[in-house]
Design a protein around this motif. Structure first.
Motif, mmCIF file in Angstrom:
data_model
loop_
_atom_site.group_PDB
_atom_site.id
_atom_site.type_symbol
_atom_site.label_atom_id
_atom_site.label_comp_id
_atom_site.label_asym_id
_atom_site.label_seq_id
_atom_site.Cartn_x
_atom_site.Cartn_y
_atom_site.Cartn_z
ATOM 1 N N SER A 82 0.830 -1.208 0.000
ATOM 2 C CA SER A 82 0.000 0.000 0.000
ATOM 3 C C SER A 82 0.869 1.265 0.000
ATOM 4 O O SER A 82 0.482 2.283 -0.569
ATOM 5 C CB SER A 82 -0.982 0.008 1.173
ATOM 6 O OG SER A 82 -0.319 0.022 2.407
ATOM 7 N N VAL A 85 1.696 1.969 -3.631
ATOM 8 C CA VAL A 85 0.538 2.553 -4.321
ATOM 9 C C VAL A 85 0.403 4.023 -3.922
ATOM 10 O O VAL A 85 0.220 4.897 -4.769
ATOM 11 C CB VAL A 85 -0.761 1.777 -3.993
ATOM 12 C CG1 VAL A 85 -1.979 2.478 -4.602
ATOM 13 C CG2 VAL A 85 -0.680 0.337 -4.490
ATOM 14 N N ALA A 86 0.517 4.301 -2.623
ATOM 15 C CA ALA A 86 0.405 5.675 -2.125
ATOM 16 C C ALA A 86 1.493 6.565 -2.711
ATOM 17 O O ALA A 86 1.234 7.724 -3.050
ATOM 18 C CB ALA A 86 0.473 5.685 -0.601
ATOM 19 N N VAL A 88 2.954 6.359 -5.626
ATOM 20 C CA VAL A 88 2.604 6.700 -7.012
ATOM 21 C C VAL A 88 1.553 7.808 -7.024
ATOM 22 O O VAL A 88 1.660 8.773 -7.786
ATOM 23 C CB VAL A 88 2.102 5.458 -7.786
ATOM 24 C CG1 VAL A 88 1.553 5.846 -9.154
ATOM 25 C CG2 VAL A 88 3.207 4.422 -7.923
ATOM 26 N N LEU A 89 0.551 7.696 -6.158
ATOM 27 C CA LEU A 89 -0.508 8.709 -6.109
ATOM 28 C C LEU A 89 0.029 10.046 -5.622
ATOM 29 O O LEU A 89 -0.344 11.101 -6.147
ATOM 30 C CB LEU A 89 -1.652 8.238 -5.205
ATOM 31 C CG LEU A 89 -2.420 7.021 -5.704
ATOM 32 C CD1 LEU A 89 -3.422 6.566 -4.657
ATOM 33 C CD2 LEU A 89 -3.094 7.286 -7.029
ATOM 34 N N TRP A 92 1.852 11.747 -8.358
ATOM 35 C CA TRP A 92 0.876 12.288 -9.299
ATOM 36 C C TRP A 92 0.343 13.630 -8.789
ATOM 37 O O TRP A 92 0.231 14.596 -9.530
ATOM 38 C CB TRP A 92 -0.255 11.281 -9.476
ATOM 39 C CG TRP A 92 -1.430 11.721 -10.291
ATOM 40 C CD1 TRP A 92 -1.415 12.296 -11.537
ATOM 41 C CD2 TRP A 92 -2.799 11.589 -9.934
ATOM 42 N NE1 TRP A 92 -2.703 12.520 -11.966
ATOM 43 C CE2 TRP A 92 -3.576 12.093 -11.009
ATOM 44 C CE3 TRP A 92 -3.467 11.073 -8.827
ATOM 45 C CZ2 TRP A 92 -4.968 12.112 -10.988
ATOM 46 C CZ3 TRP A 92 -4.851 11.087 -8.818
ATOM 47 C CH2 TRP A 92 -5.584 11.611 -9.886
ATOM 48 N N PHE A 118 -8.149 5.248 -2.701
ATOM 49 C CA PHE A 118 -6.950 4.491 -2.313
ATOM 50 C C PHE A 118 -7.310 3.402 -1.310
ATOM 51 O O PHE A 118 -6.951 2.236 -1.474
ATOM 52 C CB PHE A 118 -5.903 5.445 -1.734
ATOM 53 C CG PHE A 118 -4.807 4.772 -0.969
ATOM 54 C CD1 PHE A 118 -3.799 4.091 -1.629
ATOM 55 C CD2 PHE A 118 -4.774 4.825 0.419
ATOM 56 C CE1 PHE A 118 -2.786 3.467 -0.925
ATOM 57 C CE2 PHE A 118 -3.763 4.217 1.133
ATOM 58 C CZ PHE A 118 -2.766 3.529 0.458
ATOM 59 N N HIS A 138 1.697 -2.688 -8.085
ATOM 60 C CA HIS A 138 1.187 -1.484 -7.431
ATOM 61 C C HIS A 138 0.900 -0.358 -8.424
ATOM 62 O O HIS A 138 -0.031 0.415 -8.242
ATOM 63 C CB HIS A 138 2.155 -1.019 -6.337
ATOM 64 C CG HIS A 138 3.483 -0.575 -6.843
ATOM 65 N ND1 HIS A 138 4.518 -1.450 -7.081
ATOM 66 C CD2 HIS A 138 3.932 0.652 -7.177
ATOM 67 C CE1 HIS A 138 5.553 -0.774 -7.533
ATOM 68 N NE2 HIS A 138 5.229 0.502 -7.602
ATOM 69 N N ALA A 142 -2.565 1.795 -8.816
ATOM 70 C CA ALA A 142 -2.542 3.260 -8.750
ATOM 71 C C ALA A 142 -3.162 3.867 -10.010
ATOM 72 O O ALA A 142 -3.935 4.836 -9.928
ATOM 73 C CB ALA A 142 -1.118 3.765 -8.557
ATOM 74 N N ASP A 143 -2.854 3.306 -11.171
ATOM 75 C CA ASP A 143 -3.449 3.806 -12.422
ATOM 76 C C ASP A 143 -4.962 3.617 -12.432
ATOM 77 O O ASP A 143 -5.706 4.478 -12.912
ATOM 78 C CB ASP A 143 -2.824 3.109 -13.632
ATOM 79 C CG ASP A 143 -1.393 3.555 -13.899
ATOM 80 O OD1 ASP A 143 -0.977 4.601 -13.350
ATOM 81 O OD2 ASP A 143 -0.681 2.845 -14.642
ATOM 82 N N LYS A 146 -6.458 6.328 -10.360
ATOM 83 C CA LYS A 146 -6.470 7.589 -11.105
ATOM 84 C C LYS A 146 -7.640 7.640 -12.077
ATOM 85 O O LYS A 146 -8.343 8.654 -12.169
ATOM 86 C CB LYS A 146 -5.160 7.771 -11.875
ATOM 87 C CG LYS A 146 -3.953 8.021 -11.023
ATOM 88 C CD LYS A 146 -2.728 8.118 -11.927
ATOM 89 C CE LYS A 146 -1.433 8.029 -11.201
ATOM 90 N NZ LYS A 146 -0.276 8.080 -12.113
#
Length: 177
Positions: A82, A85-86, A88-89, A92, A118, A138, A142-143, A146
């Motif tokens: 996680s 993933v976080a 990447v966000l 962004w 998320f 991950h 994340a994509d 988005k």
């Protein structure tokens, strides 16, 4: 360390007026994301920490990273998966969500929607991994977040919006006509 989009998961109990109400029950958020957010705030999801003592699973280790016990704090906080993933966000958004200060009301609402998406995506990925024994990269998750957020916000962001917010929103890839 990634700040993980958390903003106060621990210590939540039922109170008549809770400080995190708007973080979960935001009109811009997708309702199923809000429900998962509410369950997280109440630590009511059936994580392995809860299931293991009942004999409903063979281990209490996190399905996603297999490093620590799978509780709410770990799954939505310190879990390696996680966290990635976080990260990447947050790249962004170009901001750490837990320290997002001095931002507009519109930006706060967008952050709430992303945080809830998320949490929902991590929980769904955890369930997919537990049931189907498959864990997606991950970046793919994340994509997907988005895309979901962009789709939702393109329908709920009010028109017209402030010029500063419009530039920020367009930079994130949202339609803003």
């Amino acid at each position: 360390m990634v700040t993980l989009l958390l903003l106060g998961i621990s210590g939540c109990r039922v109170h008549p007026h809770v400080h995190w109400y708007k973080d979960v029950w935001d009109g811009w958020a997708i309702p199923k994301h809000s429900l998962i957010g509410w369950l997280i705030k109440h630590e009511a999801l059936n994580t392995r920490v809860k299931l293991f003592p009942l004999g409903l699973c063979t281990t209490n280790r996190c399905v996603l990273c297999e490093k620590e016990e799978e509780g709410h704090g770990h799954l939505f906080g310190s879990c390696d998966y996680s966290s990635k993933v976080a990260a990447v966000l947050e790249d962004w958004l170009d901001i750490k969500l837990s320290i997002a200060t001095g931002i507009s009301k519109t930006q706060k609402k967008v952050y709430r929607v992303i945080r809830l998406a998320f949490w929902y995506a991590v929980w769904m990925e955890r369930n997919n991994c537990r049931i189907n024994l498959q864990l997606r990269r991950h970046g793919i998750v994340a994509d997907e977040i988005k895309i979901t957020v962009k789709s939702r916000l393109n329908h709920v962001i009010p028109r017209p919006i402030l010029v500063g917010d419009k530039d920020w929103i367009v930079n994130l890839g949202f339609c803003c006509t």
